[in-house]
Design a protein around this motif. Sequence first.
Motif, PDB file in Angstrom:
ATOM      1  N   ASP A   1      38.023  53.083  43.203  1.00  0.00           N
ATOM      2  CA  ASP A   1      36.586  53.163  43.439  1.00  0.00           C
ATOM      3  C   ASP A   1      36.272  53.664  44.848  1.00  0.00           C
ATOM      4  O   ASP A   1      35.476  54.590  45.038  1.00  0.00           O
ATOM      5  CB  ASP A   1      35.997  51.760  43.218  1.00  0.00           C
ATOM      6  N   GLU A   2      36.931  53.058  45.837  1.00  0.00           N
ATOM      7  CA  GLU A   2      36.595  53.404  47.227  1.00  0.00           C
ATOM      8  C   GLU A   2      37.106  54.798  47.605  1.00  0.00           C
ATOM      9  O   GLU A   2      36.580  55.411  48.531  1.00  0.00           O
ATOM     10  CB  GLU A   2      37.130  52.349  48.207  1.00  0.00           C
TER      11      GLU A   2
ATOM     12  N   THR B   1      50.849  31.985  44.097  1.00  0.00           N
ATOM     13  CA  THR B   1      50.195  31.861  42.783  1.00  0.00           C
ATOM     14  C   THR B   1      48.729  32.287  42.857  1.00  0.00           C
ATOM     15  O   THR B   1      48.162  32.704  41.864  1.00  0.00           O
ATOM     16  CB  THR B   1      50.265  30.429  42.211  1.00  0.00           C
ATOM     17  N   SER B   2      48.158  32.213  44.055  1.00  0.00           N
ATOM     18  CA  SER B   2      46.735  32.561  44.165  1.00  0.00           C
ATOM     19  C   SER B   2      46.483  34.050  43.948  1.00  0.00           C
ATOM     20  O   SER B   2      45.338  34.453  43.776  1.00  0.00           O
ATOM     21  CB  SER B   2      46.178  32.132  45.526  1.00  0.00           C
ATOM     22  N   VAL B   3      47.506  34.874  43.978  1.00  0.00           N
ATOM     23  CA  VAL B   3      47.276  36.315  43.786  1.00  0.00           C
ATOM     24  C   VAL B   3      47.725  36.784  42.399  1.00  0.00           C
ATOM     25  O   VAL B   3      47.911  37.975  42.164  1.00  0.00           O
ATOM     26  CB  VAL B   3      47.959  37.174  44.892  1.00  0.00           C
ATOM     27  N   ALA B   4      47.819  35.834  41.480  1.00  0.00           N
ATOM     28  CA  ALA B   4      48.255  36.191  40.120  1.00  0.00           C
ATOM     29  C   ALA B   4      47.347  37.246  39.486  1.00  0.00           C
ATOM     30  O   ALA B   4      47.804  38.088  38.727  1.00  0.00           O
ATOM     31  CB  ALA B   4      48.294  34.940  39.248  1.00  0.00           C
ATOM     32  N   GLY B   5      46.064  37.207  39.842  1.00  0.00           N
ATOM     33  CA  GLY B   5      45.134  38.159  39.219  1.00  0.00           C
ATOM     34  C   GLY B   5      44.696  39.267  40.149  1.00  0.00           C
ATOM     35  O   GLY B   5      43.706  39.954  39.873  1.00  0.00           O
ATOM     36  N   ALA B   6      45.416  39.471  41.254  1.00  0.00           N
ATOM     37  CA  ALA B   6      44.907  40.395  42.288  1.00  0.00           C
ATOM     38  C   ALA B   6      45.151  41.875  41.992  1.00  0.00           C
ATOM     39  O   ALA B   6      44.385  42.719  42.449  1.00  0.00           O
ATOM     40  CB  ALA B   6      45.515  40.036  43.642  1.00  0.00           C
TER      41      ALA B   6
ATOM     42  N   PRO C   1      44.753  44.040  39.433  1.00  0.00           N
ATOM     43  CA  PRO C   1      43.647  44.880  38.931  1.00  0.00           C
ATOM     44  C   PRO C   1      42.524  45.061  39.957  1.00  0.00           C
ATOM     45  O   PRO C   1      41.886  46.117  40.000  1.00  0.00           O
ATOM     46  CB  PRO C   1      43.132  44.109  37.707  1.00  0.00           C
ATOM     47  N   VAL C   2      42.294  44.050  40.784  1.00  0.00           N
ATOM     48  CA  VAL C   2      41.245  44.163  41.810  1.00  0.00           C
ATOM     49  C   VAL C   2      41.657  45.198  42.857  1.00  0.00           C
ATOM     50  O   VAL C   2      40.858  46.060  43.257  1.00  0.00           O
ATOM     51  CB  VAL C   2      40.980  42.794  42.473  1.00  0.00           C
TER      52      VAL C   2
ATOM     53  N   GLY D   1      41.493  48.649  41.354  1.00  0.00           N
ATOM     54  CA  GLY D   1      40.083  49.044  41.234  1.00  0.00           C
ATOM     55  C   GLY D   1      39.512  49.424  42.586  1.00  0.00           C
ATOM     56  O   GLY D   1      38.760  50.395  42.707  1.00  0.00           O
ATOM     57  N   PHE D   2      39.876  48.647  43.602  1.00  0.00           N
ATOM     58  CA  PHE D   2      39.417  48.935  44.974  1.00  0.00           C
ATOM     59  C   PHE D   2      39.845  50.340  45.389  1.00  0.00           C
ATOM     60  O   PHE D   2      39.029  51.135  45.870  1.00  0.00           O
ATOM     61  CB  PHE D   2      40.011  47.887  45.930  1.00  0.00           C
TER      62      PHE D   2
END
Lengths: 282, 282
Positions: free
Chosen positions: B30-31, B15-20, B22-23, B26-27
């Motif tokens: 961008d990178e 559950t801790s990666v529910a919002g991961a 888009p990050v 983006g990573f």
Amino acid sequence: MKSIRVALGQVQPVLGDVYANADKHMAFIDRAVEQGADVVVFPELGLTGYLLRDLTYQVARRIDDRDIGKLIGASQRIDVLFSFVEESAAHRFYTCSVYASGGRVIHVHRKIYLPTYGLFEEGRHFSRGESLNSFAVAEYRAGIAICEDVWHPSVPYLLSVAGMDVLYVPAAGPGRALGGDPHSGSQLFWERLIRTYAQLFTCYVVFVNRVGFEDGVFFFGHSAIAGPDGEMVGKVASHDERLEIFSLDLANIRKERYRTPLLRDEDVHFTQRTLARLVEGQ
Amino acid sequence: MQRDRAMDICRKLETSVAGAVPVLVGFLRDEIQKTGHRNAIFGLSGGIDSAVVAYLAVLALGKDHVYPLIMPYRESSQASVNDARQVLADLGLQERMIDITSQVDAYFSCQECATHLRRGNKMARERMSIIYDQSVVYQALPLGTSNKTELLLGYGTQFGDLASALNPVGDLFKTQVRAIAGQLSVPESIRRKAPSADLWQDQTDEDELGFSYEDADAILHLLVDERLTEDEVVGQGFQGELVDQVMRRIRQNQYKRRMPVIAKVSSRTIGIDFRYPRDWGM
């Protein structure tokens, strides 16, 4: 009292490229002017990028440097709060934020608390700011606290004692501790923090966080403003580059300070006496 | 008790990666783009890690900029190749297959009694050398597909599958990669099958490691993220021998997570006091 229109300049700096970042600042300033803002606020180290390490030595500028002068000059059109690595005459390096208005520097804040733990290495490269005060802008008083500064409640407290209607918080806040909520844990911490300070010091808190990635570190944006009642005035619901303008009704400060006169009742002499005694005792 | 506790922790990790997503997207965008590249290349094994990387890369860059390579050896499982093809079909990507049999067999034809380990490592390095070579053809940056569980346990080949320019899944435990695979609708067959490095027939990671990914992830999370001591982890119901084994692997494989150690003789030594971010060069 009137309203002020605050533009949140949520930029993505290019690491180590002061010229590119200054150009971007100027472009954001132009847009903020076009949209009728009174002040445009940029994040911590918006002119240099954050994860500088040994680049600190190269990107540092004196406050009378020509690159810095251009941004100060731009404040003839709109107030500008921007941040860079400032080198003092004694060759000390500071994370600083400048508030410029009418083509001149109104206030310089040098970051006091330099996080040096976990992913942060600021204490390796920067000197610690040694003074703190608020300043007058047109019809209100403002304070600046850079990122980690507001994780120390003494900083907003002291600014409040100095007189503070608006607290500007330029930040380079990395997204960490992803939570079940579809936002990073850091974003939730920050929102809680600015709302708490806004309510306790019955002032506006303007948080401007940068975006983008540096060496895999994610800066989550979501710049936001909390009002003197502790409620959110507005937020940039994005971790992309954005310029968004929000109106701060300064009359709300008067209303809230009458309704909840926390500052009137704050006993600074008691605080001073007690603090002196406690520090002495240590 | 160990099983129940491990499952509880794994649910929390999921559950801790529910919002991961888009990050991570983006990573990658961008990178990669800040290096002047627009394309990504990586090995697509048919397993869940590289499948997740493929889905993330397509979201970040668009399918015309993503170049997965399928690189089977003659003993590789046909099912893995089929799974890899399913990912390509689902994402609308072109198939690019390079069989590594001839080059691996040519080398081992003059090497007697090579162990499974040597053969597996050689194949991993052959594949990575191909990825880096093809990265020139496609002007693409090589993406890593090793997850946090593998990186911490050292379950990978140095300069083989552990090599990359960027790794979007290196801070995700296996359990979290599975959760993200679900969010990205990675084909069911890939999500359900037992993880395997496909080093020999019917090999599974869990048989080779001697413990389950759930147990490993729970213990790693407690030791690394939560900074618990081994005794405290045992106190939570995990077998002492297993906790000790996991901790030993983390320590023994630290070298795989670092650049080579350099003998310091000058006043500025790369990695010691010549400290620049990678993004400096971008």
